[in-house]
Design a protein around this motif. Structure first.
Motif, PDB file in Angstrom:
ATOM      1  N   GLY A 115       0.810  -1.216   0.000  1.00 12.55           N
ATOM      2  CA  GLY A 115       0.000   0.000   0.000  1.00 12.55           C
ATOM      3  C   GLY A 115       0.838   1.257   0.000  1.00 12.55           C
ATOM      4  N   GLY A 116       2.116   1.133  -0.332  1.00 15.51           N
ATOM      5  CA  GLY A 116       3.037   2.258  -0.278  1.00 15.51           C
ATOM      6  C   GLY A 116       2.704   3.393  -1.221  1.00 15.51           C
ATOM      7  N   ALA A 117       2.024   3.114  -2.323  1.00 16.31           N
ATOM      8  CA  ALA A 117       1.677   4.182  -3.265  1.00 16.31           C
ATOM      9  C   ALA A 117       0.688   5.156  -2.633  1.00 16.31           C
ATOM     10  N   ALA A 118      -0.083   4.697  -1.667  1.00 19.78           N
ATOM     11  CA  ALA A 118      -1.074   5.550  -1.005  1.00 19.78           C
ATOM     12  C   ALA A 118      -0.551   6.100   0.317  1.00 19.78           C
ATOM     13  N   THR A 119       0.714   5.821   0.614  1.00 25.07           N
ATOM     14  CA  THR A 119       1.310   6.251   1.876  1.00 25.07           C
ATOM     15  C   THR A 119       2.600   7.011   1.604  1.00 25.07           C
ATOM     16  N   THR A 120       2.803   8.092   2.331  1.00 23.14           N
ATOM     17  CA  THR A 120       4.028   8.869   2.224  1.00 23.14           C
ATOM     18  C   THR A 120       4.986   8.418   3.318  1.00 23.14           C
ATOM     19  N   VAL A 121       6.215   8.118   2.918  1.00 28.14           N
ATOM     20  CA  VAL A 121       7.261   7.718   3.855  1.00 28.14           C
ATOM     21  C   VAL A 121       8.247   8.878   3.947  1.00 28.14           C
ATOM     22  N   ALA A 122       8.600   9.272   5.162  1.00 26.52           N
ATOM     23  CA  ALA A 122       9.578  10.342   5.367  1.00 26.52           C
ATOM     24  C   ALA A 122      10.567   9.882   6.433  1.00 26.52           C
ATOM     25  N   ALA A 123      11.764   9.511   5.993  1.00 20.46           N
ATOM     26  CA  ALA A 123      12.771   8.975   6.904  1.00 20.46           C
ATOM     27  C   ALA A 123      13.846  10.009   7.205  1.00 20.46           C
ATOM     28  N   GLY A 124      14.427   9.904   8.387  1.00 26.95           N
ATOM     29  CA  GLY A 124      15.541  10.772   8.754  1.00 26.95           C
ATOM     30  C   GLY A 124      16.789  10.447   7.955  1.00 26.95           C
ATOM     31  N   GLN A 125      16.930   9.185   7.539  1.00 32.09           N
ATOM     32  CA  GLN A 125      18.035   8.761   6.692  1.00 32.09           C
ATOM     33  C   GLN A 125      17.576   7.583   5.846  1.00 32.09           C
ATOM     34  N   ALA A 126      18.169   7.428   4.675  1.00 32.53           N
ATOM     35  CA  ALA A 126      17.730   6.405   3.717  1.00 32.53           C
ATOM     36  C   ALA A 126      18.307   5.034   4.001  1.00 32.53           C
ATOM     37  N   ALA A 127      19.404   4.954   4.741  1.00 28.66           N
ATOM     38  CA  ALA A 127      20.034   3.668   5.051  1.00 28.66           C
ATOM     39  C   ALA A 127      20.176   3.536   6.552  1.00 28.66           C
ATOM     40  N   ILE A 128      19.650   2.445   7.092  1.00 28.44           N
ATOM     41  CA  ILE A 128      19.799   2.155   8.516  1.00 28.44           C
ATOM     42  C   ILE A 128      20.545   0.831   8.605  1.00 28.44           C
ATOM     43  N   VAL A 129      21.802   0.905   8.978  1.00 29.70           N
ATOM     44  CA  VAL A 129      22.680  -0.260   9.000  1.00 29.70           C
ATOM     45  C   VAL A 129      22.906  -0.665  10.453  1.00 29.70           C
ATOM     46  N   PHE A 130      22.751  -1.976  10.718  1.00 25.51           N
ATOM     47  CA  PHE A 130      22.954  -2.517  12.061  1.00 25.51           C
ATOM     48  C   PHE A 130      24.263  -3.297  12.094  1.00 25.51           C
ATOM     49  N   ASN A 131      24.975  -3.221  13.224  1.00 26.25           N
ATOM     50  CA  ASN A 131      26.210  -3.992  13.380  1.00 26.25           C
ATOM     51  C   ASN A 131      25.903  -5.346  14.015  1.00 26.25           C
ATOM     52  N   GLY A 132      26.918  -6.138  14.277  1.00 34.47           N
ATOM     53  CA  GLY A 132      26.750  -7.470  14.830  1.00 34.47           C
ATOM     54  C   GLY A 132      26.129  -7.499  16.213  1.00 34.47           C
ATOM     55  N   LEU A 133      26.085  -6.367  16.895  1.00 35.19           N
ATOM     56  CA  LEU A 133      25.441  -6.269  18.205  1.00 35.19           C
ATOM     57  C   LEU A 133      23.986  -5.797  18.092  1.00 35.19           C
ATOM     58  N   GLY A 134      23.533  -5.543  16.870  1.00 32.32           N
ATOM     59  CA  GLY A 134      22.158  -5.098  16.660  1.00 32.32           C
ATOM     60  C   GLY A 134      21.944  -3.618  16.875  1.00 32.32           C
ATOM     61  N   ARG A 135      23.020  -2.850  16.833  1.00 31.30           N
ATOM     62  CA  ARG A 135      22.919  -1.399  17.015  1.00 31.30           C
ATOM     63  C   ARG A 135      23.146  -0.682  15.695  1.00 31.30           C
ATOM     64  N   PRO A 136      22.489   0.467  15.518  1.00 27.64           N
ATOM     65  CA  PRO A 136      22.736   1.235  14.278  1.00 27.64           C
ATOM     66  C   PRO A 136      24.190   1.673  14.209  1.00 27.64           C
ATOM     67  N   THR A 137      24.740   1.608  13.008  1.00 29.78           N
ATOM     68  CA  THR A 137      26.117   2.024  12.807  1.00 29.78           C
ATOM     69  C   THR A 137      26.226   2.808  11.507  1.00 29.78           C
ATOM     70  N   PRO A 138      26.963   3.867  11.420  1.00 31.55           N
ATOM     71  CA  PRO A 138      27.582   4.542  12.552  1.00 31.55           C
ATOM     72  C   PRO A 138      26.515   5.123  13.464  1.00 31.55           C
ATOM     73  N   LEU A 139      26.890   5.394  14.710  1.00 29.99           N
ATOM     74  CA  LEU A 139      25.911   5.920  15.658  1.00 29.99           C
ATOM     75  C   LEU A 139      25.335   7.232  15.133  1.00 29.99           C
ATOM     76  N   PRO A 140      24.020   7.352  15.149  1.00 29.49           N
ATOM     77  CA  PRO A 140      23.410   8.589  14.639  1.00 29.49           C
ATOM     78  C   PRO A 140      23.689   9.770  15.557  1.00 29.49           C
ATOM     79  N   ASP A 141      23.626  10.969  14.992  1.00 28.39           N
ATOM     80  CA  ASP A 141      23.837  12.195  15.764  1.00 28.39           C
ATOM     81  C   ASP A 141      22.639  12.498  16.657  1.00 28.39           C
ATOM     82  N   VAL A 142      21.502  11.891  16.352  1.00 33.28           N
ATOM     83  CA  VAL A 142      20.280  12.126  17.112  1.00 33.28           C
ATOM     84  C   VAL A 142      20.013  10.935  18.028  1.00 33.28           C
ATOM     85  N   VAL A 143      19.130  11.122  18.998  1.00 28.87           N
ATOM     86  CA  VAL A 143      18.803  10.053  19.940  1.00 28.87           C
ATOM     87  C   VAL A 143      18.020   8.943  19.246  1.00 28.87           C
ATOM     88  N   LEU A 144      17.127   9.313  18.332  1.00 27.30           N
ATOM     89  CA  LEU A 144      16.296   8.344  17.619  1.00 27.30           C
ATOM     90  C   LEU A 144      16.367   8.574  16.122  1.00 27.30           C
TER      91      LEU A 144
END
Length: 193
Positions: A115-144
């Motif tokens: 249903g994405g054609a009827a929904t607008t997506v607005a992300a803070g960043q286009a790539a969210i990469v997780f490391n082997g510990l399950g954390r975003p990498t590189p660490l974002p400048d923001v809390v969330l």
């Protein structure tokens, strides 16, 4: 004599018409809300898959929002297509999922599937990469890291006086992924931080 008279039929049709005119706006709001929720849940599932695969493989795995799933794809903070892969899929989004063939795509979803054609997506960043510990990498400048989902037709969100229940996905620096409703207060368990 059995059956309906013409007057009874007309009265019945009038009542049916009134009931339908009352129900159609509610049904269209329900459909908009269902499309927004389906798209949000699809991206949320992709984020959870990327995190789980990063931990399972003990390597970096990312969820990439892309503009299209063809070979001409590029990263886009407006999605709504997404790809979970070990390497960046830019320019290779049409490659079949494989553990050996670059970009080592694990799973992909086109925005029209959810249903994405009827929904607008607005992300803070286009790539969210997780490391082997399950954390975003590189660490974002923001809390969330946030990804917001609204109605593409421009219907207002509930918190702005509209009828559409807009949603947001939040990824913390520790790797916690959750979906929340920005219209709810911060103290509510389903509300956004």
């Amino acid at each position: 004599m059995r059956g309906f008279s013409l007057i009874e039929l007309i009265v019945g049709m009038a009542i049916l018409g009134i009931l339908m005119s009352l129900g159609i706006p509610a049904f269209s709001d329900w459909m908009r809300n269902a499309r927004v929720r389906t798209t949000a849940e699809s991206v949320l599932n992709g984020l959870q898959l990327a995190r789980a695969e990063a931990v399972r493989r003990n390597t970096t795995v990312g969820l990439y929002l892309v503009d299209t799933t063809t070979s001409a794809c590029a990263l886009s903070t407006a999605g709504p297509n997404w790809i979970v892969s070990v390497d960046s899929p830019v320019g290779q989004c049409d490659v079949a999922p494989s553990d050996t063939l670059a970009p080592r795509i694990i799973q992909l979803r086109g925005g029209t599937e959810s249903g994405g054609a009827a929904t607008t997506v607005a992300a803070g960043q286009a790539a969210i990469v997780f490391n082997g510990l399950g954390r975003p990498t590189p660490l974002p400048d923001v809390v969330l890291i946030t990804i917001s989902f609204t109605d593409a037709a421009g219907a207002a969100c509930v918190d702005a006086g509209g009828a559409v229940r807009c949603l947001r996905a939040e990824i913390s620096v520790g790797g916690q992924i959750r979906m929340c409703d920005p219209a709810l207060t911060a103290g509510d368990a389903q509300g956004c931080i």
